[in-house]
Design an enzyme around this catalytic site. Structure first.
Site, PDB file in Angstrom:
ATOM      1  N   ARG A 256      10.186  90.057  54.681  1.00 19.80           N
ATOM      2  CA  ARG A 256      10.343  91.581  54.604  1.00 19.80           C
ATOM      3  C   ARG A 256      11.908  91.770  54.505  1.00 19.80           C
ATOM      4  NH1 ARG A 256       8.416  94.785  59.348  1.00 19.80           N
ATOM      5  NH2 ARG A 256      10.749  94.899  59.601  1.00 19.80           N
ATOM      6  N   HIS A 260       9.767  98.066  57.897  1.00 20.82           N
ATOM      7  CA  HIS A 260       8.221  97.922  57.892  1.00 20.82           C
ATOM      8  C   HIS A 260       7.989  99.158  57.022  1.00 20.82           C
ATOM      9  CE1 HIS A 260       3.879  98.000  58.764  1.00 20.82           C
ATOM     10  NE2 HIS A 260       4.085  99.051  59.314  1.00 20.82           N
ATOM     11  N   TYR A 269      16.074  95.097  65.315  1.00 22.64           N
ATOM     12  CA  TYR A 269      15.402  93.921  65.801  1.00 22.64           C
ATOM     13  C   TYR A 269      15.585  92.749  64.808  1.00 22.64           C
ATOM     14  CZ  TYR A 269      11.570  95.794  62.985  1.00 22.64           C
ATOM     15  OH  TYR A 269      10.692  96.233  62.045  1.00 22.64           O
TER      16      TYR A 269
END
Ligand SMILES: [Mg+2]
Length: 360
Positions: A256, A260, A269
């Site tokens: 990815r 998200h 993160y």
């Protein structure tokens, strides 16, 4: 001691990270028109995603899940499905949907909170986008059971993310598919992140594909950044499903390259080095490198493609922005054929509130 079962998970790839073939390509990939179409679709989806993210940032769109870096997974699936097959999407499947008579406008409507986006006017059989995690897999089992019962020559395909494979619904779906030998293909888009939970701590299992073994169904991994491999592997699984060979679980390995959703900030993160590394293996660049190495993508073609993709996205945006918004009471119109008493009361209350005299 005897050994009753051993785990072996195949990993399929045709183009390496630099777009160089690692083995003889499947027949369809020897046709450059087909490769250019895969390239067109991936670049279209990338442009669309970028535009919708920017619209969200400027208050013109609701929360949106981009598929940046995972275009080969959805585009490969879409190109492998026949129109007569059935598709049960999760929320990062715009690359499939655009190939199934679903308009970019409808995808935008869905994310803009307009329920009319789930109607799929040109496609009355596929299910709408599922936001709850892994529920669509169980719906797909039900549909595949019906297909089998009616002896139809079609397959069913459903997708989920890596996080979805930790859900009870995932295991339930796998078990049903195996037990009833259903014409069903599951594809996991393993983009290494379930929101902020890394694949490394999602499960102790070495691969997600091997979760199919307990259900007795065929399972394998594919390089999800190699659109040729995705189309080939998914296509074979769909053929097998239509021929009565039963279900398959495919884990497509991607990364990815985006948040998200627009409600997330992956910068908090994701390790920058990992991200930089992932950009080196992304799917659009990979196919482009291959096409360039074969002299099959000229700068003029690239410009043309850029222009036509931009025009297609612009057209959808224009249509979206000129839509008449749905009235507030329409929120009651889509879940039930007949509204339960409690919702009926709420609807009446809202209608009363919306009367001009009551709104000050
Ligand atoms: Mg994920």
């Amino acid at each position: 001691m005897t050994t009753n079962s051993k785990i072996a998970i195949s990993f399929i790839r045709y183009l390496d990270e630099n777009g160089r073939p690692v083995s003889s390509l499947p027949d369809f990939a020897k046709k450059y028109d087909e490769l250019l179409e895969l390239y067109r679709l991936m670049t279209l989806v990338r442009k669309f995603d970028a535009k919708v993210v920017s619209m969200q940032r400027t208050g013109q769109m609701g929360t949106f899940a981009s598929s940046l870096g995972q275009e080969a997974v959805s585009v490969g699936i879409g190109r492998a499905l026949k129109q007569t097959d059935l598709f049960f999407p999760y929320y990062r499947d715009q690359g499939v949907l655009v190939q199934r008579n679903v308009k970019l406008l409808e995808v935008m409507q869905f994310w803009g909170g307009d329920e009319r986006g789930s109607h799929f006017i040109g496609n009355k059989e596929d299910f709408p986008i599922a936001i709850p995690i892994a529920t669509q897999l169980v719906h797909a089992v039900g549909a595949a059971y019906a297909v089998k019962l009616r002896k139809q020559n079609r397959a069913v395909l459903s997708t989920c993310g890596d996080g979805g494979t930790s859900e009870g619904d995932f295991y339930t779906a796998l078990n049903g598919a195996g037990t009833w030998n259903l014409p069903l293909v599951f594809v996991i888009n393993n983009n290494q992140w379930a929101i902020s939970v890394s694949r490394k701590i999602q499960t102790k299992a070495k691969t997600l594909a091997q979760k199919g073994i307990a259900a007795g169904i065929d399972c394998l991994q594919v390089d999800g950044n190699d659109v040729i491999a995705v189309k080939e592997v998914v296509g074979e699984a769909l053929d097998k499903a239509r021929d009565g060979g039963g279900p398959t679980l495919i884990e497509a390995l991607s990364y990815r390259l985006c948040d998200h959703t627009t409600a997330d900030d992956a910068g908090r993160y994701v390790d920058k080095e990992d991200l930089d590394k992932a950009w080196q293996t992304e799917p659009v660049k990979r196919l482009k490198s291959y096409l360039l190495s074969k002299g099959r993508l000229s700068p003029e073609q690239e410009q043309e493609l850029e222009k036509s993709n931009q025009a297609e996205v612009n057209q959808a945006v224009e249509e979206y922005l000129s839509l008449t918004p749905q009235p507030p009471e329409s929120i009651f119109d889509y879940q039930y054929e007949n509204l339960p008493e409690a919702l009926l009361e709420q609807k009446e209350e809202l209608e009363l509130f919306l009367q001009p005299d009551n709104r000050n």
